[in-house]
Design a protein around this motif. Structure first.
Motif, PDB file in Angstrom:
ATOM      1  N   GLY A 273       0.848  -1.201  -0.028  1.00 44.86           N
ATOM      2  CA  GLY A 273       0.017   0.090   0.008  1.00 44.86           C
ATOM      3  C   GLY A 273       0.904   1.111   0.069  1.00 44.86           C
ATOM      4  N   VAL A 274       0.417   2.315  -0.925  1.00 51.72           N
ATOM      5  CA  VAL A 274       1.309   3.568  -0.674  1.00 51.72           C
ATOM      6  C   VAL A 274       0.175   4.685  -0.795  1.00 51.72           C
ATOM      7  CG1 VAL A 274       3.208   2.789  -2.143  1.00 51.72           C
ATOM      8  CG2 VAL A 274       1.194   3.666  -3.278  1.00 51.72           C
ATOM      9  N   ARG A 275       0.713   5.673  -0.007  1.00 46.99           N
ATOM     10  CA  ARG A 275      -0.281   6.966  -0.049  1.00 46.99           C
ATOM     11  C   ARG A 275       0.349   8.074  -0.980  1.00 46.99           C
ATOM     12  NH1 ARG A 275      -1.514  10.399   5.331  1.00 46.99           N
ATOM     13  NH2 ARG A 275      -2.203   8.436   5.934  1.00 46.99           N
ATOM     14  N   VAL A 276      -0.230   8.480  -2.053  1.00 48.13           N
ATOM     15  CA  VAL A 276       0.318   9.312  -3.098  1.00 48.13           C
ATOM     16  C   VAL A 276      -0.251  10.800  -2.958  1.00 48.13           C
ATOM     17  CG1 VAL A 276       0.587   9.617  -5.482  1.00 48.13           C
ATOM     18  CG2 VAL A 276       0.796   7.291  -4.440  1.00 48.13           C
ATOM     19  N   ARG A 277       0.434  11.701  -3.166  1.00 43.38           N
ATOM     20  CA  ARG A 277       0.063  13.169  -2.962  1.00 43.38           C
ATOM     21  C   ARG A 277       0.212  13.611  -4.473  1.00 43.38           C
ATOM     22  NH1 ARG A 277       3.047  18.001  -1.671  1.00 43.38           N
ATOM     23  NH2 ARG A 277       4.609  16.743  -0.919  1.00 43.38           N
ATOM     24  N   VAL A 278      -0.886  14.092  -5.042  1.00 43.97           N
ATOM     25  CA  VAL A 278      -0.811  14.552  -6.330  1.00 43.97           C
ATOM     26  C   VAL A 278      -1.198  15.998  -6.218  1.00 43.97           C
ATOM     27  CG1 VAL A 278      -2.051  14.566  -8.571  1.00 43.97           C
ATOM     28  CG2 VAL A 278      -1.829  12.295  -7.325  1.00 43.97           C
ATOM     29  N   ARG A 279      -0.005  16.636  -6.570  1.00 45.02           N
ATOM     30  CA  ARG A 279      -0.113  18.237  -6.228  1.00 45.02           C
ATOM     31  C   ARG A 279      -1.063  19.070  -7.364  1.00 45.02           C
ATOM     32  NH1 ARG A 279       6.257  17.867  -5.100  1.00 45.02           N
ATOM     33  NH2 ARG A 279       6.042  17.252  -7.318  1.00 45.02           N
ATOM     34  N   ALA A 280      -1.785  19.914  -6.984  1.00 44.07           N
ATOM     35  CA  ALA A 280      -2.530  20.494  -7.794  1.00 44.07           C
ATOM     36  C   ALA A 280      -1.869  21.318  -8.937  1.00 44.07           C
ATOM     37  CB  ALA A 280      -3.646  21.691  -7.010  1.00 44.07           C
ATOM     38  N   ARG A 281      -0.829  21.880  -8.900  1.00 42.80           N
ATOM     39  CA  ARG A 281       0.130  22.144  -9.780  1.00 42.80           C
ATOM     40  C   ARG A 281       0.649  21.293 -10.677  1.00 42.80           C
ATOM     41  NH1 ARG A 281       5.698  21.833  -8.167  1.00 42.80           N
ATOM     42  NH2 ARG A 281       5.926  21.435  -5.926  1.00 42.80           N
ATOM     43  N   ASP A 282       0.454  20.157 -10.482  1.00 46.29           N
ATOM     44  CA  ASP A 282       1.018  19.015 -11.243  1.00 46.29           C
ATOM     45  C   ASP A 282      -0.171  18.285 -12.229  1.00 46.29           C
ATOM     46  OD1 ASP A 282       3.601  19.202 -10.508  1.00 46.29           O
ATOM     47  OD2 ASP A 282       3.365  17.724  -8.852  1.00 46.29           O
ATOM     48  N   VAL A 283      -1.079  18.927 -12.240  1.00 46.56           N
ATOM     49  CA  VAL A 283      -2.433  18.123 -12.905  1.00 46.56           C
ATOM     50  C   VAL A 283      -2.667  19.053 -14.162  1.00 46.56           C
ATOM     51  CG1 VAL A 283      -4.707  17.342 -12.716  1.00 46.56           C
ATOM     52  CG2 VAL A 283      -3.189  16.931 -10.944  1.00 46.56           C
ATOM     53  N   LEU A 284      -2.514  18.783 -15.336  1.00 40.99           N
ATOM     54  CA  LEU A 284      -3.402  19.384 -16.478  1.00 40.99           C
ATOM     55  C   LEU A 284      -4.678  18.734 -16.776  1.00 40.99           C
ATOM     56  CD1 LEU A 284      -0.362  19.168 -18.902  1.00 40.99           C
ATOM     57  CD2 LEU A 284      -0.769  21.073 -17.276  1.00 40.99           C
ATOM     58  N   VAL A 285      -5.476  19.870 -17.364  1.00 38.34           N
ATOM     59  CA  VAL A 285      -7.048  19.392 -17.569  1.00 38.34           C
ATOM     60  C   VAL A 285      -7.243  19.474 -19.183  1.00 38.34           C
ATOM     61  CG1 VAL A 285      -9.393  19.961 -17.164  1.00 38.34           C
ATOM     62  CG2 VAL A 285      -7.703  20.317 -15.451  1.00 38.34           C
ATOM     63  N   ALA A 286      -7.698  18.392 -19.532  1.00 31.70           N
ATOM     64  CA  ALA A 286      -8.144  18.330 -21.184  1.00 31.70           C
ATOM     65  C   ALA A 286      -9.381  18.125 -21.306  1.00 31.70           C
ATOM     66  CB  ALA A 286      -7.274  17.455 -21.911  1.00 31.70           C
ATOM     67  N   ARG A 287     -10.025  18.550 -22.465  1.00 26.62           N
ATOM     68  CA  ARG A 287     -11.296  18.116 -22.797  1.00 26.62           C
ATOM     69  C   ARG A 287     -11.261  16.956 -23.800  1.00 26.62           C
ATOM     70  NH1 ARG A 287     -15.400  22.383 -22.863  1.00 26.62           N
ATOM     71  NH2 ARG A 287     -16.717  20.789 -23.951  1.00 26.62           N
ATOM     72  N   ASP A 288     -10.423  16.949 -24.596  1.00 26.03           N
ATOM     73  CA  ASP A 288     -10.225  15.867 -25.632  1.00 26.03           C
ATOM     74  C   ASP A 288      -8.978  14.834 -25.350  1.00 26.03           C
ATOM     75  OD1 ASP A 288     -12.607  16.670 -27.069  1.00 26.03           O
ATOM     76  OD2 ASP A 288     -11.098  18.322 -28.014  1.00 26.03           O
ATOM     77  N   VAL A 289      -9.206  13.626 -25.796  1.00 31.38           N
ATOM     78  CA  VAL A 289      -7.921  12.676 -25.530  1.00 31.38           C
ATOM     79  C   VAL A 289      -6.820  13.192 -26.200  1.00 31.38           C
ATOM     80  CG1 VAL A 289      -6.941  10.600 -25.967  1.00 31.38           C
ATOM     81  CG2 VAL A 289      -9.555  10.885 -25.533  1.00 31.38           C
ATOM     82  N   PRO A 290      -5.506  13.667 -25.641  1.00 33.76           N
ATOM     83  CA  PRO A 290      -4.470  14.209 -26.283  1.00 33.76           C
ATOM     84  C   PRO A 290      -3.739  13.323 -27.176  1.00 33.76           C
ATOM     85  CG  PRO A 290      -3.996  13.809 -23.723  1.00 33.76           C
ATOM     86  CD  PRO A 290      -5.475  13.368 -24.151  1.00 33.76           C
ATOM     87  N   ARG A 291      -2.988  13.866 -28.308  1.00 35.40           N
ATOM     88  CA  ARG A 291      -2.185  12.870 -28.974  1.00 35.40           C
ATOM     89  C   ARG A 291      -0.647  13.555 -28.847  1.00 35.40           C
ATOM     90  NH1 ARG A 291      -5.464  10.140 -32.633  1.00 35.40           N
ATOM     91  NH2 ARG A 291      -7.357  10.445 -32.800  1.00 35.40           N
TER      92      ARG A 291
END
Length: 364
Positions: A273-291
Motif C-alpha cells: 500500500g502507498v499514499r500518493v500526493r498529487v499536487r494541484a500544480r502537477d495536474v493538467l486538464v483536457a477536454r479531448d484525448v491528447p495525442r
C-alpha cells in the motif's frame, strides 16, 4: 480517540480551539504563532489553560470545570521536541533506557531491541549523542519516548531543525512508528509534505482558532487554508497499491480508486500500500484525448467544482472514480475550456511529478 477543547489567553494572544479526532496521526497545521505549540503543551500538561478539557482514549487528563488535572508525569505522554534533548554524557543505549525508567511500573510495551530495530538505531547503541547526525538524534529521542510506553505521542515540529536530506532520512521511520507502534500521534507541522505523508486527520489552526478539521484527503484539497508557498503543495491524497513493475523502463504501476497511475520505479513488492500526493500544480486538464503526449497518466473524470482564486488562478476539482483530483489552472484556461460542474474532462499527470516527497508506504 482524542478530544481537545481549550480556551487560554497568553498576553495579547488568545487560543480558543476545539477538535476531536481518531486515527493514528492527527496533524496540527498552521503558520508560526497560530497556537500549535501552546495547544500541544496543554495536552502534555506543561501549560495550565484558563479553561480546557483533554480526553485520550476515554481517559480524562484535564477538565477544568470538574477540577480534574492529571499531573504531567502520570499522563503517559511521549513528547518529542524540535531538538532531540538527549543527555550528552550518556550513550544512546543509556538515553533509551532512561525512557524505560519512566515506565518501570507498567507492564508490556516494546523492548529496547524492538525499538532499536524499528527506528534503525541498533548500530548506534554504544555511541554518544555528539557523534550522531541530527536525524539519528531525533530517532533516538523518538525511541526514548516510545520506551516510556506512552498512551499518546506529541511531536512538535520534530523535523524543523533538520536539513532536507535528514528530513528525508527520518520520515520513513516516523511512518513506521505510525504503522507499527500503534500509539496515536499528534504531529505539529507547517509543512504540507510531512502532513500529507503521515496524517489521517488534519486540524488547521489560524490565529488561535480551528479553521478546518477533517480527514487529510479532504482538508489538503482546500488550498485556501494553506499560506504562501504551501498552497502549491496541496492537492489530492490517494491510497493505492503497487500493481506491477516495469523494470525495462524503470516504472511502477499503481492502482486504486482513481484508476491507474504510473510512477518512477518503487522498491516495494506488488500489493504494497502507498499514499500518493498529487499536487494541484502537477495536474493538467483536457477536454479531448491528447495525442503525442509524453505524460503517462491520463485519467477520465468529471468536474465537480471550479473555485476562482486570487489573481490569475483557479482550482478545479475532478471526480475520477471514487477519488477526487485537484488541478490548479489559470482563470483564462478555465474560461476557454468552459470548465463547469458536470463537464467530462481528462486529468493528466506526468509520471516524473512523483518523487519521495509525494509517495509514502502505508498500511491500508
Amino acid at each position: 480517540m482524542i478530544e481537545v477543547a481549550v480556551r487560554h489567553a497568553r498576553g495579547a494572544f488568545a487560543l480558543d480551539a476545539a477538535f476531536a479526532a481518531e486515527g493514528r496521526v492527527t496533524a496540527l497545521f498552521g503558520r508560526s504563532g497560530s497556537g500549535k505549540s501552546t495547544l500541544v503543551d496543554v495536552i502534555a500538561g506543561l501549560v495550565r489553560p484558563d479553561h480546557g478539557r483533554v480526553v485520550v482514549d476515554g481517559v480524562t487528563l484535564l477538565d477544568t470545570q470538574a477540577r480534574v488535572r492529571v499531573p504531567v508525569h502520570r499522563r503517559r505522554i511521549g513528547y518529542v521536541f524540535q531538538e532531540a534533548r538527549l543527555m550528552p554524557h550518556l550513550s544512546v543505549r543509556q538515553n533509551l533506557l532512561f525512557g524505560r525508567w519512566f515506565s518501570r511500573d507498567r507492564d508490556g510495551g516494546p523492548s529496547l531491541a524492538a525499538v532499536a530495530d524499528l527506528l534503525g538505531i541498533a548500530a548506534l547503541l554504544e555511541r554518544r549523542p555528539a557523534g550522531l547526525s541530527g536525524g539519528e538524534r531525533q530517532r533516538v529521542a523518538i525511541g526514548r519516548a516510545l520506551l516510556a510506553r506512552p498512551r499518546l505521542f506529541l511531536m512538535d515540529e520534530p523535523l524543523s531543525a533538520l536539513d532536507e536530506a535528514r528530513k528525508a532520512e527520518i520520515l520513513p521511520y516516523v511512518a513506521r512508528l505510525r504503522d507499527e507502534a500503534r500509539v496515536p500521534i499528534v504531529y505539529v507541522s507547517h509543512a504540507v509534505a510531512e502532513v500529507a505523508r503521515l496524517a489521517d486527520t488534519v486540524v488547521v489552526l489560524d490565529q488561535g482558532r480551528v479553521a478546518a478539521c477533517g480527514p487529510a484527503a479532504e482538508v489538503l484539497r482546500r488550498g485556501a487554508l494553506f499560506p504562501g508557498r504551501e498552497t502549491a503543495e496541496t492537492g489530492a491524497l490517494l491510497h493505492l497499491r503497487v500493481a506491477a513493475h516495469d523494470d525495462a523502463f524503470g516504472l511502477t504501476r499503481l492502482e486504486g480508486a482513481p484508476g491507474r497511475l504510473t510512477v518512477p520505479r518503487l522498491s516495494l513488492p506488488e500489493g504494497a500500500g502507498v499514499r500518493v500526493r498529487v499536487r494541484a500544480r502537477d495536474v493538467l486538464v483536457a477536454r479531448d484525448v491528447p495525442r503525442g503526449l509524453s505524460a503517462r497518466n491520463v485519467l477520465p473524470g468529471t468536474v465537480t467544482t471550479v473555485t476562482p482564486g486570487d489573481g490569475a488562478h483557479a482550482r478545479v476539482e475532478i471526480a475520477c472514480g471514487e477519488a477526487v483530483l485537484v488541478a490548479e489552472v489559470t482563470r483564462l484556461a478555465a474560461h476557454e475550456l468552459a470548465l463547469a460542474p458536470g463537464l467530462p474532462v481528462l486529468a493528466i499527470v506526468k509520471s516524473v511529478a512523483f518523487d519521495e516527497e509525494t509517495i509514502g508506504v502505508v498500511e491500508i
